[in-house]
Design an enzyme around this catalytic site. Structure first.
Site, short mmCIF file in Angstrom:
data_model
loop_
_atom_site.label_atom_id
_atom_site.label_comp_id
_atom_site.label_asym_id
_atom_site.label_seq_id
_atom_site.Cartn_x
_atom_site.Cartn_y
_atom_site.Cartn_z
N SER A 176 16.73 -17.19 -32.34
CA SER A 176 17.74 -18.11 -32.86
C SER A 176 18.12 -19.17 -31.83
O SER A 176 18.70 -20.19 -32.19
CB SER A 176 18.98 -17.34 -33.30
OG SER A 176 19.41 -16.49 -32.28
N HIS B 137 12.89 -18.31 -38.96
CA HIS B 137 14.26 -17.97 -38.58
C HIS B 137 15.08 -17.56 -39.80
O HIS B 137 15.46 -18.41 -40.62
CB HIS B 137 14.91 -19.18 -37.87
CG HIS B 137 16.28 -18.90 -37.36
ND1 HIS B 137 17.32 -19.78 -37.51
CD2 HIS B 137 16.80 -17.82 -36.72
CE1 HIS B 137 18.42 -19.27 -36.96
NE2 HIS B 137 18.12 -18.09 -36.49
N ASN C 117 22.53 -23.58 -37.38
CA ASN C 117 23.47 -23.22 -36.31
C ASN C 117 24.01 -24.46 -35.61
O ASN C 117 25.15 -24.48 -35.16
CB ASN C 117 22.80 -22.30 -35.28
CG ASN C 117 22.59 -20.91 -35.85
OD1 ASN C 117 23.22 -20.55 -36.85
ND2 ASN C 117 21.71 -20.14 -35.25
P1 NAI Z 1 18.99 -6.18 -32.02
O1 NAI Z 1 19.40 -5.97 -30.63
O2 NAI Z 1 19.81 -5.64 -33.12
O3 NAI Z 1 17.51 -5.59 -32.20
C1 NAI Z 1 16.46 -5.81 -31.32
C2 NAI Z 1 15.52 -4.63 -31.43
O4 NAI Z 1 14.33 -4.93 -30.73
C3 NAI Z 1 16.09 -3.35 -30.79
O5 NAI Z 1 16.01 -2.30 -31.73
C4 NAI Z 1 15.17 -3.11 -29.60
O6 NAI Z 1 14.95 -1.73 -29.35
C5 NAI Z 1 13.90 -3.78 -30.05
N1 NAI Z 1 13.00 -4.18 -28.96
C6 NAI Z 1 13.33 -4.76 -27.79
N2 NAI Z 1 12.21 -5.02 -27.07
C7 NAI Z 1 11.16 -4.58 -27.81
C8 NAI Z 1 9.75 -4.56 -27.61
N3 NAI Z 1 9.20 -5.05 -26.51
N4 NAI Z 1 8.99 -4.04 -28.59
C9 NAI Z 1 9.54 -3.53 -29.70
N5 NAI Z 1 10.86 -3.53 -29.95
C10 NAI Z 1 11.66 -4.05 -29.01
O7 NAI Z 1 18.77 -7.75 -32.15
P2 NAI Z 1 18.88 -8.68 -33.43
O8 NAI Z 1 20.26 -9.13 -33.60
O9 NAI Z 1 18.17 -8.03 -34.55
O10 NAI Z 1 18.07 -9.96 -32.96
C11 NAI Z 1 16.67 -9.96 -32.86
C12 NAI Z 1 16.17 -11.39 -32.79
O11 NAI Z 1 16.59 -12.08 -33.96
C13 NAI Z 1 16.70 -12.19 -31.62
O12 NAI Z 1 15.68 -13.05 -31.20
C14 NAI Z 1 17.85 -12.98 -32.21
O13 NAI Z 1 18.09 -14.17 -31.52
C15 NAI Z 1 17.32 -13.26 -33.58
N6 NAI Z 1 18.34 -13.51 -34.60
C16 NAI Z 1 19.47 -12.75 -34.67
C17 NAI Z 1 20.40 -12.99 -35.67
C18 NAI Z 1 21.62 -12.14 -35.79
O14 NAI Z 1 22.54 -12.52 -36.52
N7 NAI Z 1 21.68 -11.00 -35.14
C19 NAI Z 1 20.22 -14.08 -36.66
C20 NAI Z 1 18.95 -14.75 -36.52
C21 NAI Z 1 18.08 -14.49 -35.52
#
Ligand code: NAI
Length: 676
Positions: A442, A463, A513
């Site tokens: 994001s 996204h 955003n």
């Molecule tokens: P989160 O922290 O809830 O989940 C991330 C997951 O990735 C965790 O379960 C972690 O164990 C896993 N992970 C980390 N490194 C890894 C690897 N090398 N291989 C496999 N799994 C791995 O994060 P979230 O909020 O889901 O965000 C994920 C992405 O989405 C980020 O890039 C964020 O910027 C983007 N994003 C988030 C939004 C939100 O509202 N949370 C909205 C739009 C995009």
């Protein structure tokens, strides 16, 4: 193959069908030797049947020919069929709505259509509608004027009144006829929600009289209905009672209350005018028909309806972002990261029919992500068999075995550049040729993530917004290095999972955003300076936003807001926000932010605020969003002003009845000029 060639002609008549009215373009009309007239709607040059001016004129010719044939005894009945495979009649042709400028023009255009429907209803021989596929809006109104309705049990066969979504209600006397067939309670609900009703449910409600298994059974069933002169019966008993006084007054009051909980009358007047109409005329079939037109006309030429029609066209434009005739047909998706976003992206893809492998660092993280999809599957799939099939399509895959088979690989791991770079370097060699490689980042730039790759042109952004199941928009991010065909394939994938793709240039905040951040920051700084958060949120809702900016900031998380603000380099004093974050007040997720949150809801303080003051405040609050949208357009973040509006409406819920931020701005300036 057209549906018509799919349909069995009764054997006795097959060889002796005579064509009639050979000059028709949008319909085919023939009378067989049993005296059954077959009218097949197959609009020339279009993939779906919309009831535009020419098809309606041709239907009028069919009605006249049938009346004449009925008089001489040559025609025993008329059957209405569709020549399109996938849909029956998709409604009136909304492209033609734009030609109406005055109420008088609307009334003049509707008059002959309603007169024709009356002639169908009064036809001395049976008129039977034989339906396969969607039959909605004006199409639904047409079949309700027929004497008998047969539909296939197919999942694609649905009836419904989507008019309220366009700021109007049924105008071809569908209000009176639906109440007559289904009773006031069901009919009003159907017209007010605009929901699509499956054939089996429609039969239960009284809209459909007979079901057949397949389209090939329709002609035979219709022939029998004509020869046996079958007729639908109107609603009886308690169903019919609801339209009589005093039950009608009570019911109108109840549904007015329920409707007011969902929509503001000032923003969306159509449902309220429909309830008024029902309250006054609901017990009088002829009176309701006449009053419907009078109440319908002002809505049709209102700004609200014009803007909602614009939103509909914008949604079509968004779908058009995917290249036409693309051979890319994704069926397998691999998602890396089973956190908030990754798990829900995986679930949504499964719900749209894809097979998905889901990867994370630990099995329990994947299991939790999969478990969290049960709600979505329960909502989307009504039978155990389809739910089980969905569950079987969502596969835990800690080792990443699905990567090599996937058509689309989406990364949704931690928002750290080096971690993402390392992951993609490893992924690149494992993907099959032609597969889409995408990040859900994001805040990072696509070209930065792609920098160490052997083929950086392959990486694009896909996204999604949170919550994935509720947000219709997905930004497809074109990095400076992304190849056009990769961007196109990503957009095709987004349409394949029933979301609207918006192609956006890689720049901080992308589009959504970027426009939200200054709007939310400005609102937060007003609170810092002592303004009431409740008043601010109410003013934004009164403007038409789905949620106020302070409640939104709490929902998104104050830490996330501060992070986005920093990326976008937003100026201003953020010390209070930083202090709240340091104190663990992160918003909804920590139970405290600007609001105190209980059971997922903010505790609000009711206030009585002056209406015009709220109106002014609302306009001031959205001003930073509108300005930023203008800047994003000037910088070419998306291709056109319409696409900026589309992105902001579908990505933020920006007051749809205002037609989008740029449209809102230009219509305000036009009004100001006109007032000078
Ligand atoms: P989160 O922290 O809830 O989940 C991330 C997951 O990735 C965790 O379960 C972690 O164990 C896993 N992970 C980390 N490194 C890894 C690897 N090398 N291989 C496999 N799994 C791995 O994060 P979230 O909020 O889901 O965000 C994920 C992405 O989405 C980020 O890039 C964020 O910027 C983007 N994003 C988030 C939004 C939100 O509202 N949370 C909205 C739009 C995009």
């Amino acid at each position: 193959m057209s549906a018509e060639t799919n349909v069995t002609t009764p054997p006795a008549a097959a060889a002796r069908v005579q064509p009639a009215l050979p000059d028709l373009k949008d319909w085919r009309f023939s009378v067989d030797t049993e005296g059954i007239a077959w009218a097949v709607f197959d609009r020339e040059g279009e993939s779906a049947n919309a009831l535009g001016r020419r098809p309606l004129e041709e239907l009028m010719a069919i009605v006249e020919a049938t009346e004449q044939g009925a008089r001489t005894g040559r025609i025993k009945g008329l059957v209405l069929l569709s020549g399109k495979d996938r849909s029956y009649i998709v409604g009136a042709d909304i492209r033609e709505f734009e030609q109406f400028e005055t109420e008088a023009q609307v009334i003049e255009a509707i008059g002959p259509v309603n007169a024709m429907l009356d002639r169908i209803e009064k036809m001395p021989v049976p008129v039977v509608a034989a339906i396969h596929g969607a039959c909605v809006g004006g199409g639904f109104e047409l079949i309700l004027a027929c004497h008998y309705r047969i539909a296939t049990r197919d999942d694609s066969t649905r009836v419904g009144f989507p008019e309220v979504k366009l700021g109007i209600f049924p105008g071809f006397n569908g209000t009176a006829r639906s109440i007559r067939q289904a009773g006031a309670l069901a009919a009003m609900q159907n017209m007010l929600t605009g929901s699509m009703i499956r054939a089996t449910a429609a039969r239960g409600l009284g809209y459909i009289d007979e079901l057949v298994a397949k389209p090939t059974n329709l002609r035979w069933a219709a022939r029998k209905a004509v020869l046996q002169r079958r007729r639908a019966l109107p609603a009886k008993g308690t169903k019919a009672l609801a339209a009589k006084w005093p039950a009608r007054g009570f019911l109108a009051g109840k549904i007015r209350q329920e409707t007011a909980k969902k929509a503001r009358e000032a923003h969306y007047p159509a449902p309220f005018r429909l309830i008024d109409l029902f309250e006054k005329q609901g017990g009088n079939y002829a009176g309701l028909k006449a009053a419907e037109t009078k109440a319908f006309a002002p809505l049709m030429v209102s700004d609200t309806s014009r803007n909602l029609r614009r939103v509909f066209r914008l949604s079509e434009q968004l779908k058009g972002q995917a290249p036409k005739g693309s051979s890319f047909k994704p069926t397998r998706v691999h998602v890396i990261g089973a956190g908030t976003m990754g798990a829900d992206i995986a679930g949504w893809c499964v719900a749209s029919g894809m097979e998905v492998t889901l990867q994370d660092l630990k099995p329990e993280l994947i299991e939790n992500g999969i478990k969290a999809q049960a709600k979505l599957f329960a909502r989307k799939f009504k039978t155990k068999a389809t739910r089980d099939a969905a569950k079987a399509r969502l596969i835990a895959d800690q080792a990443g075995a699905g990567i090599a088979r996937a058509d689309v690989v989406i990364e949704a791991i931690v928002e750290k550049l080096e971690v993402k770079q390392a992951l993609f370097k490893e992924l690149e060699a494992k993907l099959k040729p032609g597969a889409v490689m995408a990040t859900n980042t994001s805040s990072l730039q696509i070209e930065d993530i792609a920098a160490p790759l052997a083929d950086p042109g392959r990486l694009v952004g896909i996204h999604f917004f949170n919550p994935v199941a509720q947000m219709p928009l997905v930004e497809v991010i074109r990095g400076r290095q992304s190849r056009d065909d990769e961007v196109g394939k990503a957009a095709s994938f987004v349409t394949a999972i029933d979301k609207f793709p918006l192609i956006v240039k890689s720049a901080p905040g992308f589009l959504v955003n970027r426009v939200l951040a200054p709007y939310m920051m400005a609102a937060m700084s007003r609170v810092d300076k002592g303004e009431s958060k409740d008043k601010i949120d109410e003013a934004a809702r009164a403007f038409g936003m789905p949620m106020g900016p302070i409640e939104l900031a709490d929902t998104v998380g104050l830490d996330v807001c501060a992070h986005v603000g920093r990326i976008l380099g937003l100026q201003g004093d953020t010390s209070k926000l930083d202090a709240m974050i340091a104190a663990g007040k992160l918003g909804k997720k920590s139970g405290r932010g600007f609001y105190v949150w209980k059971d997922g809801k903010p505790e609000k303080t009711a206030g009585t605020w002056n209406k015009s003051e709220l109106e002014l405040l609302g306009r001031d609050l959205v001003a930073p969003l509108v300005d930023e949208a203008q800047k994003a357009l000037a910088e070419g973040i998306v291709e056109s002003a319409d696409l900026v509006d589309a992105g902001v409406i579908f990505g933020t819920g920006f007051a749809p009845f205002r037609g989008g931020p740029l449209h809102y701005k230009s219509s305000r300036s036009a009004r100001a000029v006109a007032a000078e």
